[in-house]
Design an enzyme around this catalytic site. Structure first.
Site, PDB file in Angstrom:
ATOM      1  N   CYS A  17       0.054   3.966   2.579  1.00 28.37           N
ATOM      2  CA  CYS A  17       0.455   3.517   3.920  1.00 28.37           C
ATOM      3  C   CYS A  17       1.894   3.915   4.219  1.00 28.37           C
ATOM      4  O   CYS A  17       2.239   4.244   5.360  1.00 28.37           O
ATOM      5  CB  CYS A  17       0.325   2.004   4.046  1.00 28.37           C
ATOM      6  SG  CYS A  17      -1.357   1.364   3.874  1.00 28.37           S
ATOM      7  N   CYS A  44       0.837  -1.201   0.000  1.00 24.16           N
ATOM      8  CA  CYS A  44       0.000   0.000   0.000  1.00 24.16           C
ATOM      9  C   CYS A  44       0.874   1.254   0.000  1.00 24.16           C
ATOM     10  O   CYS A  44       1.521   1.567   1.008  1.00 24.16           O
ATOM     11  CB  CYS A  44      -0.922  -0.024   1.212  1.00 24.16           C
ATOM     12  SG  CYS A  44      -1.797   1.522   1.515  1.00 24.16           S
TER      13      CYS A  44
END
Length: 323
Positions: A82, A79
């Site tokens: 993230c 991700c």
């Protein structure tokens, strides 16, 4: 992606009189029991950011939340947002000096927790206060808004549940507690070189110039966006659009054909078509093929930009396809 629930309305809803008083009583009881057992002493800065799994959730999050608000960062290695949000939350956890603890949960390794919290996309950030789970926001958010949310969380935790945080022993600094240094800049000359290379049609030179910036400053937003765009243009510069689209139509199960067609869709401005094509391919594939498609879709998200609502919609659709 724009953050959701930044007003902390979930916390206010939780403060219904009965629920709040019960939670507060449980928190006070747990703190008193910890004090009798010799707990409640100073902690090291390194203990303000912890990795949590399903096995340790009860102790590391639920029980700890009777002493201090626990902010949960649901993330994954693949991700990209993230990787921007995580270090920011870690820095803030150290800066707030015990007013909250950051628990990091890798969703790939802890899918049951992800399901229990009803998470449809990551990064997703929750808080647990006196055993009560509160949604904070989903997606990367500006630091100023995150600070505002944390301040509200801390205020409500103290006023409603009597949680005043942990005492931090600054002399117990360890390697894990060192706050990352912000890379030095500026990178104007390198970024300008990348733009000039793009204007000259030197896509390889542009890619390298952006990579040079990211080598020193991995979080440089302009360089990340520029690199994603330059790599996309480089991938499609020598393809035959008619042939690509024919192969994609004739071979819906051909991962490579669908990926190239999605690249062309995006270059042509058909953003939703590109995203939809790859999400459908994710649904039809498994294993390495699925991962290849997922990675390309994340790269296309970078090209469009995380603040675009079409990216937010596609992220949710991708999460449903994956989980």
């Amino acid at each position: 992606m724009q953050p959701r629930n930044m007003s902390m309305s979930g916390v206010v809803d939780l403060a219904a009189v009965k629920a709040a008083q019960e939670a507060k009583a449980k928190a006070e009881q747990a703190r008193a029991e910890a004090a009798r057992q010799g707990g409640g002493g100073a902690v090291s800065p390194a203990s303000l950011v912890i990795d949590v799994d399903e096995a340790g959730f009860e102790l590391d999050v639920l029980q700890r939340s009777t002493e201090v608000p626990v902010v949960i960062d649901f993330w994954a290695e693949w991700c990209q947002p993230c990787k921007q949000l995580g270090p920011l939350l870690e820095r803030l956890a150290l800066e707030y000096n015990g007013r909250f603890v950051l628990a990091k949960v890798d969703v790939d390794a802890n899918q049951m927790l992800m399901q229990q919290f009803g998470i449809q996309g990551i990064p997703a950030v929750f808080a647990v206060v006196a055993g009560q789970a509160l949604p904070l926001f989903q997606g990367a958010a500006p630091e100023a808004q995150i600070r505002q949310t944390l301040d509200q969380l801390i205020q409500v935790s103290e006023e409603r549940f009597g949680l005043t945080g942990l005492t931090v022993d600054l002399d117990a600094q360890g390697e894990e507690a060192v706050v990352p240094q912000v890379p030095a800049g500026p990178y104007d000359a390198l970024l300008e070189a990348a733009v000039q290379a793009l204007d000259a049609g030197d896509l390889g030179g542009a890619v390298q110039a952006y990579k040079n910036v990211l080598a020193d400053d991995p979080g440089n937003t302009e360089a990340k966006l520029g690199l994603a765009q330059a790599e996309l243009l480089k991938r499609v510069q020598d393809v035959d659009p008619q042939q690509v689209r024919k192969e994609a139509a004739d071979k819906p199960g051909d991962v490579a054909a669908q990926i190239v067609a999605a690249d062309l869709d995006l270059v042509g401005g058909h953003v939703e078509d590109a995203f939809g094509r790859l999400i459908e391919t994710v649904q039809r594939t498994a294993g390495d093929d699925r991962d290849t498609v997922r990675v390309r879709l994340l790269e296309l998200f970078e090209v469009v930009g995380s603040d675009d609502p079409r990216v937010a919609t596609a992220r949710r659709a991708l999460a449903r396809a994956l989980f």
